[in-house]
Scaffold this active site. Structure first.
Site, PDB file in Angstrom:
ATOM      1  N   PHE A  11       0.828  -1.204   0.000  1.00  0.00           N
ATOM      2  CA  PHE A  11       0.000   0.000   0.000  1.00  0.00           C
ATOM      3  C   PHE A  11       0.875   1.272   0.000  1.00  0.00           C
ATOM      4  O   PHE A  11       0.900   2.023  -0.992  1.00  0.00           O
ATOM      5  CB  PHE A  11      -0.927  -0.078   1.226  1.00  0.00           C
ATOM      6  CG  PHE A  11      -1.523   1.216   1.675  1.00  0.00           C
ATOM      7  CD1 PHE A  11      -2.139   2.083   0.777  1.00  0.00           C
ATOM      8  CD2 PHE A  11      -1.488   1.559   3.029  1.00  0.00           C
ATOM      9  CE1 PHE A  11      -2.700   3.282   1.221  1.00  0.00           C
ATOM     10  CE2 PHE A  11      -2.057   2.743   3.474  1.00  0.00           C
ATOM     11  CZ  PHE A  11      -2.651   3.615   2.572  1.00  0.00           C
ATOM     12  N   TYR A 141       4.272  -6.551  17.600  1.00  0.00           N
ATOM     13  CA  TYR A 141       4.556  -5.635  16.488  1.00  0.00           C
ATOM     14  C   TYR A 141       5.233  -4.357  16.988  1.00  0.00           C
ATOM     15  O   TYR A 141       6.217  -3.887  16.395  1.00  0.00           O
ATOM     16  CB  TYR A 141       3.243  -5.299  15.775  1.00  0.00           C
ATOM     17  CG  TYR A 141       3.337  -4.210  14.729  1.00  0.00           C
ATOM     18  CD1 TYR A 141       3.756  -4.496  13.439  1.00  0.00           C
ATOM     19  CD2 TYR A 141       2.979  -2.897  15.033  1.00  0.00           C
ATOM     20  CE1 TYR A 141       3.832  -3.495  12.468  1.00  0.00           C
ATOM     21  CE2 TYR A 141       3.050  -1.895  14.076  1.00  0.00           C
ATOM     22  CZ  TYR A 141       3.472  -2.197  12.797  1.00  0.00           C
ATOM     23  OH  TYR A 141       3.545  -1.210  11.847  1.00  0.00           O
ATOM     24  N   ASP A 270      -4.486  -3.923  21.397  1.00  0.00           N
ATOM     25  CA  ASP A 270      -5.001  -2.697  20.769  1.00  0.00           C
ATOM     26  C   ASP A 270      -4.668  -1.488  21.654  1.00  0.00           C
ATOM     27  O   ASP A 270      -4.931  -1.499  22.852  1.00  0.00           O
ATOM     28  CB  ASP A 270      -6.523  -2.826  20.628  1.00  0.00           C
ATOM     29  CG  ASP A 270      -7.073  -2.115  19.403  1.00  0.00           C
ATOM     30  OD1 ASP A 270      -6.319  -1.952  18.424  1.00  0.00           O
ATOM     31  OD2 ASP A 270      -8.253  -1.732  19.429  1.00  0.00           O
TER      32      ASP A 270
END
Ligand code: NAD
Ligand code: UD1
Length: 303
Positions: A11, A141, A270
């Site tokens: 992307f 991550y 999150d």
């Protein structure tokens, strides 16, 4: 300039490749097409050198990096939930791949390496995140991106390679792939609303993100390639505005029409609140985001 874009079929990478080609740079792409697509490079395929391979493979990296002045290291497994499910794999790509890139850069005499780092390194914040604030990575991550950035910070003093780490916040725009369970929220919401499918908001939807258009992220990379002093530089790349996921969904549902979203359980790892302080990028890179979230979404829907 001779540029290598790792992850150039993805992307963000594919938009960066187009911009480099447009300004006359000689561009090589290294990509393993794990989440990238050949169609993303359709407009520039004849103008670039494409190396199909992995940033974790020294021979692939050496073949791609030979002759480069600057490496834009975009290749990574970009998903927080995927890193929660497959931490050993994402570590190998996100940390191991970055070290392979830096090692090739020093051996081949590449002048500068620019890393696609992430806002995830900050973790949950009650105020705008500054680059010197203590990081609090809350997912594999985030740890991986922070570790990769630490390599870039120390690399110039030992090996002489110039480095810049750009901490992108939440990037959106054309070609963001909605197809996987790990896809970015804007691409998922737009895709599902267009198909008349229901959308799930994870948690109460009051978590915030600092959304930035891909065109601005490309400009930030060009600034990072051109800035004179780049010895372990770290900059946030964002707008400096927080948007809740509920508000994002509301704006898209207004534009596309759609029912109320369903809510599911919050995702593990999150971040709750994410917002950037953006003055350092302005001062050191001469970069300021220009596309508002509303305009960016309108452009995306028009395209
Ligand atoms: P993407 O998945 O579209 O692009 C990643 C590209 O890297 C893909 O083309 C993929 O095929 C390639 N790739 C993955 N593993 C590879 C490997 N081992 N060898 C070679 N190529 C490999 O994701 P994106 O959103 O364009 O993200 C680009 C970079 O920006 C990533 O480093 C990501 O962590 C970072 N980033 C993205 C965002 C965001 O909001 N999209 C925010 C912060 C940071
Ligand atoms: C994103 C990027 C990551 C980057 C980080 C920087 C992707 C896939 N991830 O992670 O590479 O480093 O920004 O901040 O581009 N959500 C929903 N419903 C959905 C999808 C998502 O409610 O269908 C929520 C998520 O729970 C999260 C928010 O939307 O709270 C954003 O999720 P996502 O787009 O996956 O991005 P980040 O995890 O922030």
């Amino acid at each position: 300039m001779r540029a290598l874009v790792t992850g150039g079929a993805g992307f963000i990478g594919s938009h960066l490749v187009e911009a480099l080609v447009a300004r006359g740079d000689a561009v090589t792409v290294l990509d393993d097409f794990s989440t990238g697509h050949a169609e993303n490079l359709a407009a520039v395929r004849a103008d670039i050198r494409l190396v199909r391979g992995s940033v974790t493979e020294p021979a692939d990296v050496a073949a791609a990096a030979a002759g480069a002045d600057v490496i834009f290291h975009q290749a990574a497994v970009a998903s927080v939930p995927r890193s929660v499910e497959e931490p050993a794999h994402t570590h190998a790509v996100n940390v191991g791949g970055t070290v392979q890139i830096l090692d090739a850069a020093r051996r081949l005499g590449v002048r500068r390496v620019i890393l696609a780092c992430s806002a995830a390194v900050y973790g949950d914040r009650s105020d705008a995140a500054r680059e010197d604030d203590a990081p609090h990575p809350e997912s594999p991550y985030a740890v991986e991106k922070l570790a990769a950035e630490h390599y870039l910070r120390m690399w110039p003093s030992i090996y002489g390679t110039e480095t810049v780490s750009l901490r992108y916040f939440n990037v959106f725009g054309p070609r963001q792939d909605p197809a996987s369970p790990y896809s970015g929220v804007v691409s998922v919401f737009v895709d599902r609303l267009r198909k008349g499918l229901p959308v799930t908001i994870y948690g109460d939807g009051e978590q915030t993100r600092d959304f930035v258009a891909v065109a601005d992220v490309v400009r930030a990379n060009l600034c990072a390639a051109d800035v004179p002093d780049a010895r372990g530089l770290v900059c946030n790349i964002a707008r400096g505005q927080a948007t809740t996921i509920n508000a994002l969904y509301g704006a898209l549902a207004d534009l596309l029409g759609g029912p109320a979203a369903a809510h599911g359980p919050a995702r593990a790892g999150d971040v709750r609140r994410s917002l950037a302080e953006v003055s350092r990028a302005r001062a050191l890179l001469g970069f300021e985001a220009q596309v508002s979230v509303r305009d960016g979404l309108a452009r995306l829907l028009a395209g």
